[in-house]
Design a protein around this motif. Structure first.
Motif, PDB file in Angstrom:
ATOM      1  N   ALA A 175     -34.841  -1.115  23.581  1.00 24.82           N
ATOM      2  CA  ALA A 175     -35.641  -2.168  24.203  1.00 24.82           C
ATOM      3  C   ALA A 175     -35.957  -1.816  25.656  1.00 24.82           C
ATOM      4  O   ALA A 175     -37.079  -2.046  26.135  1.00 24.82           O
ATOM      5  N   LEU A 176     -34.969  -1.258  26.364  1.00 24.11           N
ATOM      6  CA  LEU A 176     -35.193  -0.888  27.762  1.00 24.11           C
ATOM      7  C   LEU A 176     -36.237   0.215  27.868  1.00 24.11           C
ATOM      8  O   LEU A 176     -37.109   0.184  28.746  1.00 24.11           O
ATOM      9  N   ALA A 177     -36.186   1.198  26.987  1.00 23.39           N
ATOM     10  CA  ALA A 177     -37.163   2.288  27.015  1.00 23.39           C
ATOM     11  C   ALA A 177     -38.575   1.754  26.783  1.00 23.39           C
ATOM     12  O   ALA A 177     -39.534   2.168  27.452  1.00 23.39           O
ATOM     13  N   GLN A 178     -38.704   0.835  25.833  1.00 21.47           N
ATOM     14  CA  GLN A 178     -40.015   0.245  25.550  1.00 21.47           C
ATOM     15  C   GLN A 178     -40.517  -0.558  26.741  1.00 21.47           C
ATOM     16  O   GLN A 178     -41.705  -0.506  27.093  1.00 21.47           O
ATOM     17  N   GLU A 179     -39.617  -1.311  27.375  1.00 21.12           N
ATOM     18  CA  GLU A 179     -39.998  -2.114  28.537  1.00 21.12           C
ATOM     19  C   GLU A 179     -40.414  -1.226  29.700  1.00 21.12           C
ATOM     20  O   GLU A 179     -41.415  -1.493  30.385  1.00 21.12           O
ATOM     21  N   PHE A 183     -44.101  -1.082  31.793  1.00 19.05           N
ATOM     22  CA  PHE A 183     -44.282  -1.353  33.219  1.00 19.05           C
ATOM     23  C   PHE A 183     -44.456  -0.090  34.057  1.00 19.05           C
ATOM     24  O   PHE A 183     -44.515  -0.175  35.289  1.00 19.05           O
ATOM     25  N   ALA A 184     -44.568   1.055  33.414  1.00 20.36           N
ATOM     26  CA  ALA A 184     -44.653   2.316  34.158  1.00 20.36           C
ATOM     27  C   ALA A 184     -45.873   2.365  35.078  1.00 20.36           C
ATOM     28  O   ALA A 184     -45.835   2.986  36.149  1.00 20.36           O
TER      29      ALA A 184
END
Length: 312
Positions: A175-179, A183-184
């Motif tokens: 989930a953190l990687a997707q988030e 927001f990158a």
């Protein structure tokens, strides 16, 4: 099957400090209980100009003649506490955690409008950490539905088993990687959140819960310092989004991740969401998440023939 308790009809909202005091002295059984349908309504509720001015100041809204998107939640908060303090409600109010909020605004509300506010709670569902329940809020102006919200609360219960740490860790990393990918491309804004934010928001909202006021009053509840009101953080995010949050019809979802300790330095980010609208989040400088959500445009409530439906 037993009937639901009668709905409360109030001439004006109960004072929030009184409801918080009632919550502090209330006794409830530790075991889970049924949540019946409980309702409370105030039919004539004009916003208080002084408190509205304080709300705008602490959250950063301009004086534009309209109520900020999340402000009806402030008006409804005393009704929510009155519901959760009723003797038929099975859990203590203190210790319940605000985990999510979903707002739908169907038109912008003039700051001088007299509103009718209905709030109710009914039922619950089992989740990994305990029980979740939804507080529903319905706001009408001149008999027409103009704003509604669902406030999701969590009551942690002893004996609810945690999932294996490895499973939680894998899910959290994905989930953190997707988030982070989402927001990158955002341009972060850095905020300094002062130590007195909780006290200033309390003067605007009437919510003098001790966890938001001073470190001394927050420590008995397990916090090293006072924490910001979740709805202050949401309001500050909405104010920062400017024109995007000034459309007549909007939907705002917010998920509360971790308490925001006061004082703090945080990072605010927005980005165009793949499904449309504006995704936003607030995180600490070391990457700890506090709030994440989505702002989108929404349609007006209508009947099948396309006419705006009146409120219930």
């Amino acid at each position: 099957m037993s009937s639901s308790p009668p709905a409360l009809e109030l001439a004006e909202p109960p004072p929030l400090p009184v409801e918080l005091l009632r919550a502090a002295v209330a006794r409830r059984p530790a075991r889970p209980g049924e949540v019946p349908r409980l309702e409370v309504r105030v039919r004539q509720l004009p916003p208080d100009p002084r408190r509205l001015a304080l709300y705008r100041e602490v959250c950063g809204f301009p004086e534009d003649g309209h109520l900020p998107l999340a402000y009806p939640q402030v008006l409804a908060a005393p009704l929510h506490l009155a519901l959760l303090n009723r003797p038929e409600f099975p859990y203590r109010l203190l210790g319940m955690i605000h985990v999510r909020n979903h707002i739908r605004q169907y038109r912008r509300l003039e700051e001088g409008a007299t509103l009718s506010v209905l709030a109710w709670v009914e039922g619950q569902r089992e989740v990994r950490l305990g029980r979740e329940l939804d507080l529903h809020t319905r706001v009408e102006a001149e008999g027409v539905l103009v704003w509604e919200a669902v406030t999701t609360m969590l009551r942690r219960l002893p004996g609810n088993e945690e999932r294996p740490r490895e499973e939680r860790s894998a899910e959290a990393k994905a989930a953190l990687a997707q988030e982070e990918e989402l927001f990158a491309s955002s341009r972060p804004a850095r905020w300094s959140v002062p130590e007195d934010t909780g006290r200033r928001y309390a003067r605007a909202s009437g919510d003098y819960n001790p966890i938001h006021l001073y470190g001394l009053t927050a420590r008995p509840f397990g916090f090293p310092r006072a924490i910001a009101h979740g709805m202050w953080t949401v309001g500050r995010c909405v104010a920062e989004m400017g024109e995007a949050a000034e459309a007549p019809s909007l939907t705002l979802t917010s998920e509360f991740r971790r308490p925001l300790l006061l004082p703090s330095k945080v990072v605010f980010q927005t980005v165009k969401a793949p499904s449309g609208g504006v995704a936003y989040r607030v995180r600490s400088e070391d990457g700890q998440p506090h709030v994440m959500g989505l702002l989108t445009t929404s349609s007006s409530p209508a009947t099948e023939d396309g006419r705006e439906r009146p409120g219930a």
